[in-house]
Scaffold this active site. Structure first.
Site, short mmCIF file in Angstrom:
data_model
loop_
_atom_site.label_atom_id
_atom_site.label_comp_id
_atom_site.label_asym_id
_atom_site.label_seq_id
_atom_site.Cartn_x
_atom_site.Cartn_y
_atom_site.Cartn_z
N SER A 144 0.78 -1.23 -0.14
CA SER A 144 0.15 0.02 -0.13
C SER A 144 0.91 1.08 -0.05
O SER A 144 1.77 1.41 -0.75
CB SER A 144 -1.14 0.19 1.15
OG SER A 144 -2.01 0.89 1.24
N ASP A 301 -10.18 -3.33 -5.14
CA ASP A 301 -9.41 -2.44 -4.55
C ASP A 301 -9.14 -1.44 -5.22
O ASP A 301 -8.99 -1.34 -6.42
CB ASP A 301 -7.91 -3.18 -4.48
CG ASP A 301 -6.97 -2.09 -3.78
OD1 ASP A 301 -7.00 -1.04 -3.28
OD2 ASP A 301 -5.54 -2.73 -4.00
N HIS A 331 -8.12 -5.01 -0.59
CA HIS A 331 -7.04 -4.01 -0.35
C HIS A 331 -6.65 -4.54 1.39
O HIS A 331 -7.55 -4.53 2.07
CB HIS A 331 -7.13 -2.78 -0.56
CG HIS A 331 -6.04 -1.90 -0.14
ND1 HIS A 331 -5.09 -1.69 -1.10
CD2 HIS A 331 -5.52 -1.35 0.95
CE1 HIS A 331 -4.15 -0.61 -0.56
NE2 HIS A 331 -4.43 -0.76 0.57
#
Length: 361
Positions: A144, A301, A331
């Site tokens: 991320s 995501d 995610h």
């Protein structure tokens, strides 16, 4: 604007609660991994070392940068502690987890500088020797926002002529790589998806680059990169998703672009077009210098297309790339492998990621 702020605050409170709750859980370990906290050029790190074996000389290594929107989590929380222990054990590798400073204590570019300083310090031959690491078998990785920092750090390391050791690999887990277009197909498809709705990702960006929530709506409709924003024009082809994404990702979505937008936004927030914050904007020459790359994306995501576009651009630049896409995952799933959130999606993605590292590092 007040409602917008309250929604974000509620989201952050929930995430912080979950992180703190999981931090109280017992760490997972099936081997005696040595864990030490250290400081690399002023940056705190946590080092995971597997036990030495009698017939072994040097170990491979992974520099890992955690996610959390540049604002949450820590190398010391149980979620990342467990991931790095398992990596160290499974790969028989030294794992360096970077404890970069977070929003609101600091904003861009300080997180980037922390990650870069820690990586450069570790890559010094004498430091690698101290940890018995093979200089030719080092990966830079992150998930991320950590994937954002890992990509940006790799780009800078590839340009640093003073370095004698550079990463062999980079491995990016559902990375956030651009703030140019908040209407890619994955942003449109997953705009209200739990864990990371679109408005939350936009506000993470605003916090990271020290902006104002009043700009959120402008960013959501791509006013900051409209056709009349001269500074954005030269970057447009570098993340043209209509040319970079496969049909299975594009589906029937259409680009969202404004003819006339608000050029003042990028004047107020130049980081929106700063490659250190937005690695997908790098030029082809920089991308051609990147190491063999792994990019993990999840269908559910908003950031799916960030990773897919980066993989496509790297591949076009001649870099060997593995795009590992998971159709039924979401995610953040890779760190959720411990009860009560021991999701199959977490185990599935983590195993695939570690398998790639094991085969290529």
């Amino acid at each position: 604007h007040l409602i917008h702020y309250l929604r974000l605050s509620h989201h952050l409170i929930v995430l912080n609660y979950l992180i703190c709750t999981f931090d109280k859980l017992k760490s997972v370990s099936s081997e005696d991994i040595k864990i030490t906290d250290a400081v690399f050029d002023g940056v705190e790190v946590r080092v995971f070392e597997p036990p030495a074996k009698g017939d072994e000389s040097l170990k491979r290594s992974v520099v890992y940068i955690h996610g959390g929107g540049w604002a949450l989590a820590s190398a010391r929380t149980s979620l990342y502690n467990n991931l790095c222990r398992i990596m160290a054990e499974s790969l028989n590798a030294v794992v360096v987890s970077v404890e970069y400073r977070l929003v609101p204590e600091v904003c861009f570019p300080e997180q980037y500088h922390d990650a870069l300083r820690a990586a450069k310090h570790f890559l010094q031959p004498d430091v690698l020797a101290e940890y018995s690491v093979d200089p030719s078998r080092i990966a830079i990785s992150g998930d991320s926002a950590g994937g954002n920092l890992a990509a940006a750090v790799c780009q800078q390391l590839s340009k640093d002529e003073d370095l004698t050791v550079r990463p062999k690999l980079q491995a990016l887990i559902y990375p956030v790589l651009q703030a140019f277009d908040f209407n890619t197909p994955s942003y449109q498809q997953n705009m209200n998806m739990p864990v990371l709705p679109r408005y939350v990702m936009v506000n993470y960006w605003i916090d990271y680059i020290n902006g104002n929530y009043d700009l959120a709506h402008e960013l959501l409709i791509n006013n900051h990169t409209a056709l009349n924003v001269g500074r954005a024009l030269s970057f447009r082809s570098r993340l043209n998703w209509t040319a970079l994404l496969p049909p299975s990702f594009k589906k029937n979505y259409r680009p969202v672009g404004q003819t006339t937008g608000t050029a003042a936004i990028v004047e107020r927030l130049p980081a929106l077009l700063d490659v250190r914050a937005v690695p997908l904007l790098a030029d082809d020459a920089t991308l051609a210098r990147q190491p063999r790359t792994y990019v993990l994306t999840c269908e559910n995501d908003v950031l799916r297309d960030d990773g897919a576009m980066y993989a496509a651009r790297l591949e076009r630049a001649g870099v060997p790339v593995t795009l590992d896409h998971f159709h039924d995952c979401f995610h953040g799933c890779m760190i959720f492998t411990v009860w009560p959130t021991d999701f199959s999606a977490g185990v599935q993605t983590r195993n695939s990621y570690i398998k790639w590292l094991d085969e290529n590092l």
